[in-house]
Design an enzyme around this catalytic site. Sequence first.
Site, PDB file in Angstrom:
ATOM      1  N   ASN A 166      43.621  86.932  -4.819  1.00  9.28           N
ATOM      2  CA  ASN A 166      43.721  86.104  -3.617  1.00  9.28           C
ATOM      3  C   ASN A 166      44.581  84.867  -3.817  1.00  9.28           C
ATOM      4  O   ASN A 166      45.110  84.322  -2.850  1.00  9.28           O
ATOM      5  CB  ASN A 166      42.323  85.696  -3.128  1.00  9.28           C
ATOM      6  CG  ASN A 166      41.438  85.178  -4.232  1.00  9.28           C
ATOM      7  OD1 ASN A 166      41.234  85.833  -5.247  1.00  9.28           O
ATOM      8  ND2 ASN A 166      40.914  83.990  -4.054  1.00  9.28           N
ATOM      9  N   GLN A 194      41.622  91.333  -0.222  1.00  5.89           N
ATOM     10  CA  GLN A 194      42.959  90.807   0.084  1.00  5.89           C
ATOM     11  C   GLN A 194      43.948  91.881   0.518  1.00  5.89           C
ATOM     12  O   GLN A 194      45.006  91.566   1.051  1.00  5.89           O
ATOM     13  CB  GLN A 194      43.534  90.063  -1.125  1.00  5.89           C
ATOM     14  CG  GLN A 194      42.933  88.683  -1.334  1.00  5.89           C
ATOM     15  CD  GLN A 194      43.236  87.710  -0.205  1.00  5.89           C
ATOM     16  OE1 GLN A 194      44.302  87.747   0.408  1.00  5.89           O
ATOM     17  NE2 GLN A 194      42.304  86.822   0.079  1.00  5.89           N
ATOM     18  N   THR A 250      18.955  94.637  12.111  1.00  8.17           N
ATOM     19  CA  THR A 250      19.632  95.142  13.310  1.00  8.17           C
ATOM     20  C   THR A 250      21.120  94.839  13.184  1.00  8.17           C
ATOM     21  O   THR A 250      21.512  93.732  12.840  1.00  8.17           O
ATOM     22  CB  THR A 250      19.030  94.478  14.570  1.00  8.17           C
ATOM     23  OG1 THR A 250      17.639  94.774  14.580  1.00  8.17           O
ATOM     24  CG2 THR A 250      19.680  95.002  15.834  1.00  8.17           C
ATOM     25  N   CYS A 338      37.823  78.786  -0.939  1.00  9.29           N
ATOM     26  CA  CYS A 338      36.446  78.380  -1.262  1.00  9.29           C
ATOM     27  C   CYS A 338      36.424  77.345  -2.375  1.00  9.29           C
ATOM     28  O   CYS A 338      35.384  76.779  -2.662  1.00  9.29           O
ATOM     29  CB  CYS A 338      35.599  79.588  -1.634  1.00  9.29           C
ATOM     30  SG  CYS A 338      36.340  80.598  -2.876  1.00  9.29           S
TER      31      CYS A 338
HETATM   32  N1  PLP Z   1      37.181  88.689  -2.500  1.00  9.12           N
HETATM   33  C1  PLP Z   1      38.397  88.157  -2.332  1.00  9.12           C
HETATM   34  C2  PLP Z   1      39.533  88.647  -3.160  1.00  9.12           C
HETATM   35  C3  PLP Z   1      38.599  87.152  -1.368  1.00  9.12           C
HETATM   36  O1  PLP Z   1      39.821  86.635  -1.200  1.00  9.12           O
HETATM   37  C4  PLP Z   1      37.493  86.713  -0.594  1.00  9.12           C
HETATM   38  C5  PLP Z   1      37.651  85.625   0.400  1.00  9.12           C
HETATM   39  O2  PLP Z   1      38.445  84.720   0.212  1.00  9.12           O
HETATM   40  C6  PLP Z   1      36.238  87.315  -0.807  1.00  9.12           C
HETATM   41  C7  PLP Z   1      36.126  88.287  -1.772  1.00  9.12           C
HETATM   42  C8  PLP Z   1      35.030  86.902  -0.011  1.00  9.12           C
HETATM   43  O3  PLP Z   1      35.086  87.412   1.293  1.00  9.12           O
HETATM   44  P1  PLP Z   1      34.233  86.740   2.465  1.00  9.12           P
HETATM   45  O4  PLP Z   1      34.900  85.454   2.805  1.00  9.12           O
HETATM   46  O5  PLP Z   1      34.280  87.703   3.591  1.00  9.12           O
HETATM   47  O6  PLP Z   1      32.842  86.576   1.946  1.00  9.12           O
END
Ligand code: PLP
Length: 407
Positions: A166, A194, A250, A338
Site C-alpha cells: 500500500n 490494494q 444480519t 492509518c
Molecule cells: N491491507 C492493505 C494492503 C491496505 O492498504 C488496507 C487499507 O489501507 C487494509 C488492508 C485495511 O483495509 P480496511 O481499511 O478496509 O480495513
Amino acid sequence: MTTRSPARSECGADDQLSEFVYLDHAATTPLTAEAAAAVGDALRLFGNPSSRHTLGQAARDALDEARAQVAALVGGADDEVVFTGGGSEAINLALRGTFAARRGTGHLVTTAIEHAAGLECAAALRRNGVDVSIVAPEPGGHVDPARIAAAMRADTVLVSVMHANNETGAIQPVDEITELVHAAGALMHVDAVQTAGKLPLDALGADMVSVSAHKFGGPKGVGALRLAAHHRVEPLICGGGQEAGRRAGTENLPGVRGMAAAAAAALPRLRDPRHREHQWRLRTRLLRHFDVLDGVRVHATNPVMAETISVAFDHVRGDTLADVLDLNGVCVSTGSACHAGRDDPSHVLTAMGVGADQARATLRFSAGPATTEDDIDVAGRATVAAVRQLRRVSGTAPRLQEAIRAG
Ligand code: PLP
C-alpha cells in the site's frame, strides 16, 4: 486553491473532487456513481435476508446477486465469498480464524511490509502461542520467494503475503510463493486490498484472498474474504450463523450491494488495456515533472502498481510537503493513511533499508481511474514548487540560527 471541472465519473463526491486534485486513492477512493445508487436502493430494501417471507427473500436475492458479482471480481465460487466489515476484518478472519480452528498451534510466515492489519494479527497470534516468522523484503520492496521458502518449517500452517504494498506499490511474487507454499502442504493468504479492481485476482491460486470495497469505488466498512471451500476458519463473530457460519450478524446489505456494484464497474477496466496504459502514462508524466529536481528517489523497483508512487525528496519533510500541497488543493499522503500523524518512519521503508531521514522525506501519490493528465500536471507543478520553497527554507533556517547565535 485549484478549481476544477465538476464533470467527474464519481457520484456524491463531485463537490469535493471539483475542489481538489485527489491523488490518495491508496488510502481510499471516491464512491462510484454505480455504488452510490446501489447503496441507496438497498437502504430501501429493508427485509432481513434470513426471513422466509417475500420481503426477506427479496433481500436474500439481492444478497446472492451481490455475492456473485464480488465472486467475479475476486475469483472463486459464490459460496467461497464471505462478506466482512472491511479489509482488516477479512485479514483477521483469514489469519486468526485459521489458527483458532487449530487451537492456536503451528507456525505462521508473513512479511515485514504487510499492512498493520496483517502485522497486528501476527503479533496477537504470537502472544497466544503461535510461532511467527517475519520475512524482510529486498531493497526494491519485493519479498524474495526463496526467503519465504527458507522461513517455512514442517509445522508451517499458513503463509500470508500482500499482493501489492500500500505504500510503495511493489507487486509481490504471490503466484510463485503460493506454488511453493502448496508444494509444502501449507495454506496461502493474499491481502489483495490494494489490487482489487486494479489487477485481476481470479488467477490467484491462494486459499484465502482479502479485499476491501472502499479501495475500488465502494463504500467504507465492507469487504470480503475469498475462502476456499476446502479450508475452515473459526468465525471471529459468533451468532446467528450467517455467511454459512463463517461470520455472524444480519448482513450489511447496503454496503454489500455498494461493493458489488463497484466490483461490476471495475471488472471491464481490468480487461481494458487502454486503462492500464492510461495509468502508466500518468505515472511517467508525474515522474517527468520531478526531473527538474535533484535528490529525488522512487522507492520501489519494478514490478509496481502504475497507480502508486512512493518518492523521497531530499531535505524536505514529507508531512510538511503534504500540508503545503493540501493548501494548494492537492491531496496526497506521506505513507499509509492509518499511520498518518505519527512521526515514526514507515515500517515498510525501514524494512527495505531506507534511512529514517529519507523515509520521513517521502510522499505517496496514488492515482485512480478518473485521474487525468491535467490532474497530474497540477500535482506535479505544485510539488516541484513546494519542494523548492521548502528546500530554500530548510537551507536558510540553519544560517539564520547561526547568525542569531553569532549575535
Ligand atoms: N491491507 C492493505 C494492503 C491496505 O492498504 C488496507 C487499507 O489501507 C487494509 C488492508 C485495511 O483495509 P480496511 O481499511 O478496509 O480495513
